[in-house]
Design an enzyme around this catalytic site. Structure first.
Site, PDB file in Angstrom:
ATOM      1  CE  LYS A  81      -1.048   0.419   4.960  1.00 29.36           C
ATOM      2  NZ  LYS A  81      -1.810   0.422   6.170  1.00 29.36           N
ATOM      3  NE  ARG A 129      -7.100   3.114   3.434  1.00 30.39           N
ATOM      4  CZ  ARG A 129      -7.674   2.571   4.643  1.00 30.39           C
ATOM      5  NH1 ARG A 129      -8.892   1.958   4.831  1.00 30.39           N
ATOM      6  NH2 ARG A 129      -6.690   2.190   5.455  1.00 30.39           N
ATOM      7  NE  ARG A 157       0.610   5.272  13.417  1.00 28.88           N
ATOM      8  CZ  ARG A 157      -0.114   5.816  12.184  1.00 28.88           C
ATOM      9  NH1 ARG A 157      -1.147   5.218  11.808  1.00 28.88           N
ATOM     10  NH2 ARG A 157       0.657   6.325  11.552  1.00 28.88           N
TER      11      ARG A 157
END
Length: 319
Positions: A81, A129, A157
């Site tokens: 990706k 997205r 994260r």
């Protein structure tokens, strides 16, 4: 005499090293040669700016490709990706191995699922997205969430959730599976809720176009079904003229009748990051038998999406 080790170029992140290590083992098995990892720092790894500002996820790829072009490494492993859709002539995508789980997942406090998040929940993601689709889902289901842009590796994260700064973060299932942390997932997001990034969950093994022996060896790791699926997804992305950081989701899945794969369904979505407008379409047809047929499928769906107003939803069109 032992054969010279093959040099595999990889980013230095824990995830990149994990997936490169898995590929190194597989390449060693098919070639009978040792494989050594060559760690390369990319601009995307050192910059603290938001990805959309520094050119999207392609910034993770450039340094690896330069090392390949200079002959410092023999081949490189990328998250598919992250690869820009234009393929440089001097490099070849030698293998796309079997794809991991393409879905996005949530890691939330108190083991919550997306539908259990409290009102006003702060959800971290660096991806336009994901923002577009999560916000659209929330709007459609009477939820009140705030999407917060974040950067950083998996530890960073998940750390935002652990220290209470955020209620949840969105990550790729494949990455957590590859580093052995899938037990931290609190919710797998259905692809009907959030379509993944084109190529998500797949790896790309790239080498110099003039290295015929290595291309032939790496081809043994290629999974033809994964390759046609990601080719269609990336063709859709390219035809929308969108970069890797555009709010485009795409997934091609194979529809099987028992053991026989009959058809391929390609779904695409593009939306504004606030989720107020989404263009979401799909097409189903025979499984493409060639690269060109897979490319055509992606272009056809992109054309339909553009006709429904997709172009206006992508903000800055990638040049």
């Amino acid at each position: 005499m032992t054969e010279k080790a093959l040099r595999l170029g990889t980013r230095r992140s824990k995830l990149a090293l994990a997936q490169s290590g898995q590929v190194a083992d597989a390449v060693s098995q098919v070639t009978g040669r040792p494989v050594e990892l060559v760690e390369i720092t990319t601009y995307g790894d050192v910059s603290r700016e938001h990805l959309a500002q520094i050119g999207g996820t392609g910034v993770f790829v450039a340094a690896l490709r330069e090392a390949l072009a200079r002959g410092e490494v023999d081949f490189a492993v990328h998250s598919l990706k992250d690869l820009p859709t234009a393929q440089p002539d001097e490099l070849v995508l030698a293998a796309v191995p079997v794809r991991e789980d393409p879905r996005d997942v949530i890691v939330a406090r108190d083991a919550r699922k997306l539908t259990d998040l409290p009102r006003g929940a702060r959800v971290g993601t660096g991806s336009p997205r994901r923002m577009a689709q999560l916000n659209a889902y929330a709007r459609g289901h009477g939820m009140d969430i705030e999407t917060v842009p974040i950067r950083g590796n998996v530890d960073t994260r998940i750390g935002y959730v652990m220290n209470g700064e955020l209620d949840a973060v969105v990550l790729a299932a494949a990455g957590l599976n590859r580093i052995g942390r899938s037990d931290e997932v609190t919710d797998f997001l259905s692809v009907d809720t959030v379509l993944p990034a084109p190529g998500q969950g797949a790896l790309a093994i790239e080498c110099a176009a003039d290295n015929a022996d290595l291309i032939a060896a790496l081809a043994e790791l290629d999974d033809p079904f994964t390759r046609v699926a990601v080719t269609a997804e990336r063709s859709l992305l390219a035809a929308l003229e969108a970069g890797c950081s555009a709010p485009v989701g795409a997934l091609a899945d194979l529809l099987a009748d028992g053991q026989t794969v009959k058809e391929m369904r390609l779904r695409g979505v593009v939306g504004t990051t606030d989720g107020s407008t989404l263009v979401q379409l799909s097409t189903t047809g025979p499984v493409p038998e060639t690269h060109d047929a897979a490319m055509a499928l992606g272009r056809e769906l992109a054309t339909e999406m553009l006709a429904q107003g997709a172009a206006g939803l992508m903000g800055e069109r990638a040049q």
